[in-house]
Design a protein around this motif. Structure first.
Motif, PDB file in Angstrom:
ATOM      1  N   GLY A 135       0.774  -1.227   0.000  1.00 51.65           N
ATOM      2  CA  GLY A 135       0.000   0.000   0.000  1.00 51.65           C
ATOM      3  C   GLY A 135       0.807   1.278   0.000  1.00 51.65           C
ATOM      4  N   GLN A 136       2.115   1.160  -0.088  1.00 55.26           N
ATOM      5  CA  GLN A 136       2.955   2.353  -0.084  1.00 55.26           C
ATOM      6  C   GLN A 136       2.993   2.932  -1.496  1.00 55.26           C
ATOM      7  N   SER A 137       2.824   4.204  -1.609  1.00 54.21           N
ATOM      8  CA  SER A 137       2.837   4.750  -2.953  1.00 54.21           C
ATOM      9  C   SER A 137       3.987   5.706  -3.210  1.00 54.21           C
ATOM     10  N   ASP A 138       4.346   6.537  -2.255  1.00 53.97           N
ATOM     11  CA  ASP A 138       5.396   7.518  -2.536  1.00 53.97           C
ATOM     12  C   ASP A 138       6.483   7.498  -1.469  1.00 53.97           C
ATOM     13  N   ARG A 139       6.775   6.291  -0.917  1.00 54.87           N
ATOM     14  CA  ARG A 139       7.767   6.199   0.162  1.00 54.87           C
ATOM     15  C   ARG A 139       9.030   5.466  -0.277  1.00 54.87           C
ATOM     16  N   THR A 140       9.131   5.159  -1.579  1.00 53.73           N
ATOM     17  CA  THR A 140      10.203   4.286  -2.046  1.00 53.73           C
ATOM     18  C   THR A 140      11.596   4.794  -1.691  1.00 53.73           C
ATOM     19  N   ARG A 141      11.844   6.073  -1.883  1.00 55.18           N
ATOM     20  CA  ARG A 141      13.175   6.625  -1.624  1.00 55.18           C
ATOM     21  C   ARG A 141      13.159   7.604  -0.447  1.00 55.18           C
ATOM     22  N   ALA A 142      12.149   7.489   0.393  1.00 57.14           N
ATOM     23  CA  ALA A 142      11.990   8.439   1.498  1.00 57.14           C
ATOM     24  C   ALA A 142      12.981   8.143   2.627  1.00 57.14           C
ATOM     25  N   PRO A 143      13.358   9.147   3.437  1.00 59.88           N
ATOM     26  CA  PRO A 143      14.328   8.939   4.511  1.00 59.88           C
ATOM     27  C   PRO A 143      13.747   8.251   5.737  1.00 59.88           C
ATOM     28  N   GLY A 144      12.411   8.186   5.884  1.00 69.64           N
ATOM     29  CA  GLY A 144      11.822   7.629   7.097  1.00 69.64           C
ATOM     30  C   GLY A 144      11.756   8.692   8.171  1.00 69.64           C
ATOM     31  N   SER A 145      11.688   8.256   9.439  1.00 69.77           N
ATOM     32  CA  SER A 145      11.571   9.207  10.544  1.00 69.77           C
ATOM     33  C   SER A 145      12.870   9.990  10.718  1.00 69.77           C
ATOM     34  N   ILE A 146      12.756  11.274  11.048  1.00 68.60           N
ATOM     35  CA  ILE A 146      13.975  12.049  11.280  1.00 68.60           C
ATOM     36  C   ILE A 146      14.144  12.396  12.761  1.00 68.60           C
ATOM     37  N   GLY A 147      13.328  11.790  13.634  1.00 66.49           N
ATOM     38  CA  GLY A 147      13.525  12.035  15.049  1.00 66.49           C
ATOM     39  C   GLY A 147      12.364  11.519  15.864  1.00 66.49           C
ATOM     40  N   ALA A 148      12.425  11.768  17.170  1.00 61.18           N
ATOM     41  CA  ALA A 148      11.392  11.292  18.079  1.00 61.18           C
ATOM     42  C   ALA A 148      10.331  12.371  18.303  1.00 61.18           C
ATOM     43  N   CYS A 149       9.612  12.326  19.450  1.00 64.27           N
ATOM     44  CA  CYS A 149       8.468  13.215  19.695  1.00 64.27           C
ATOM     45  C   CYS A 149       8.878  14.419  20.555  1.00 64.27           C
ATOM     46  N   ALA A 150       8.190  14.656  21.644  1.00 66.61           N
ATOM     47  CA  ALA A 150       8.449  15.842  22.474  1.00 66.61           C
ATOM     48  C   ALA A 150       9.841  15.827  23.091  1.00 66.61           C
ATOM     49  N   THR A 151      10.375  14.623  23.302  1.00 66.68           N
ATOM     50  CA  THR A 151      11.765  14.528  23.721  1.00 66.68           C
ATOM     51  C   THR A 151      12.522  13.924  22.557  1.00 66.68           C
ATOM     52  N   PRO A 152      13.410  14.584  21.965  1.00 66.72           N
ATOM     53  CA  PRO A 152      14.012  15.879  22.298  1.00 66.72           C
ATOM     54  C   PRO A 152      13.259  17.079  21.720  1.00 66.72           C
ATOM     55  N   GLY A 153      12.195  16.851  20.944  1.00 64.21           N
ATOM     56  CA  GLY A 153      11.420  17.973  20.432  1.00 64.21           C
ATOM     57  C   GLY A 153      12.111  18.775  19.358  1.00 64.21           C
ATOM     58  N   LYS A 154      13.126  18.186  18.760  1.00 60.79           N
ATOM     59  CA  LYS A 154      13.846  18.870  17.673  1.00 60.79           C
ATOM     60  C   LYS A 154      14.518  17.803  16.830  1.00 60.79           C
ATOM     61  N   VAL A 155      15.036  18.201  15.719  1.00 56.28           N
ATOM     62  CA  VAL A 155      15.817  17.280  14.895  1.00 56.28           C
ATOM     63  C   VAL A 155      17.278  17.504  15.239  1.00 56.28           C
ATOM     64  N   TRP A 156      17.980  16.413  15.536  1.00 53.21           N
ATOM     65  CA  TRP A 156      19.388  16.513  15.935  1.00 53.21           C
ATOM     66  C   TRP A 156      20.208  17.178  14.852  1.00 53.21           C
ATOM     67  N   LYS A 157      21.156  17.970  15.280  1.00 49.15           N
ATOM     68  CA  LYS A 157      22.112  18.551  14.347  1.00 49.15           C
ATOM     69  C   LYS A 157      22.945  17.444  13.733  1.00 49.15           C
TER      70      LYS A 157
END
Lengths: 216, 124
Positions: A135-157
């Motif tokens: 059922g995936q249509s546009d995820r073929t070359r996607a990076p996936g998750s770039i981080g967690a939720c409220a902790t750390p609440g940001k994307v790591w440098k």
């Protein structure tokens, strides 16, 4: 530190006398001319400026032509500097040839890598991409998750993301010199060298000593 | 001819030492093998199924049927000093450059028709 400017010619293989086949990169190294000496008193550091490659004066700026005339050398296309130790002595106008290197020595080679443009995460960082089915249509070359939720609440440098790939300076350390041909100014070095064929490369004596596997 | 090609040609053995090889030839290749400190020569006999040109990179693949009918293919670099000698035993009439179709054939079907009339170039 001894070094020379040159041009990457291409790759081939060399068969040694014992039958070992060595993949090599051919580099046309030199002849280079010393165009200027940087001194501690005047410039704050010691270095030699080397020039390489024939150029037509019309392709150089008047400033470059004047600089080269002052050194008394031919019109050269590329200039580059090498740091100089205290015990080394060069003079302006001196010719530097490949014979400064000999087979068996190790060198570091610096060049500009092939540009890949703005590359995705799969090409740039070797990510696996997403699923093609279920059922995936546009995820073929996607990076996936770039981080967690409220902790750390940001994307790591430093998070690996898409961006410019290649077209930057790369140094390959400890390449073995396999052949030196002073007549044709050629150097053959084991392994690959950054950049496309015909690009400028800087060959220097290796900075770090190579530790051989299972060395004595 | 570019610089890399001219270097590759320069590093190759002189032509006089290399027999004229073609796909379909049955050859015996004498290979130098180093075992510890001893060196010996081992022959490998079979049919050339592939010949690739290119100065020092020139190589060919020999297919032979080993014991129990198992096909073994081995690729040799023509200009390697590990190759002592190459003998051509038989020349077959073949209609393609790569004889990969022999892999799917066994026994009688894997035979090749011998070429009796040698082309002028091959007699040298």
């Amino acid at each position: 530190m001894k070094g020379i400017l040159g041009k990457k010619v291409g790759m081939t293989q060399v068969i040694k006398a014992d039958g070992e086949v060595v993949p090599v990169t051919i580099v046309e190294a030199g002849p280079c001319y010393v165009t200027q000496i940087r001194t501690l008193e005047q410039d704050g550091y010691r270095a030699v400026q080397l020039g390489y490659g024939a150029a037509k004066p019309k392709h150089l700026t008047k400033g470059q032509v004047g600089h080269l005339r002052k050194a008394g050398v031919a019109d050269l296309r590329y200039l580059g500097e090498m740091r100089m130790r205290e015990d080394e002595a060069y003079e302006v106008g001196q010719k530097i040839l490949v014979d400064i290197f000999s087979p068996g020595e190790f060198v570091d080679i610096e060049g500009r890598s092939k540009g890949r443009g703005f590359a995705g995460v799969m090409k740039r960082h070797g990510f696996a991409g997403g699923p093609h089915t279920h059922g995936q249509s546009d995820r073929t070359r996607a990076p996936g998750s770039i981080g967690a939720c409220a902790t750390p609440g940001k994307v790591w440098k430093g998070k690996k993301m898409p961006g410019q790939m290649g077209n930057k300076q790369v140094t390959i350390q400890n390449l073995e010199v396999v052949l030196v041909d002073p007549d044709r100014n050629l150097l053959a070095v084991r392994g690959s060298v950054p950049g496309p064929n015909g690009s400028l490369v800087v060959v220097k004596a290796a900075r770090k000593q190579r530790v051989l596997k299972g060395g004595n | 001819m570019n610089l890399v090609e001219s270097l590759e040609r320069q590093m190759a053995k002189p032509n006089s030492e290399i027999p004229d090889l073609r796909p379909g030839d049955t050859v015996r290749v004498y290979v130098r093998i180093v075992e510890g400190t001893r060196e010996r020569v081992q022959p490998f006999q079979g049919i050339i199924v592939r010949l690739r040109e290119g100065g020092v990179k020139q190589n060919f693949t020999v297919r032979r049927i080993a014991s129990h009918g198992i096909g073994v293919e081995r690729t040799f670099l023509v200009h390697s000093p590990r190759i002592e000698k190459i003998e051509i035993l038989r020349r077959a009439k073949v209609r393609r450059a790569r004889l990969y179709y022999l892999r799917s054939r066994t026994g009688k079907a894997a035979r090749l028709k011998e070429q009796y009339k040698q082309p002028a170039a091959a007699t040298a």
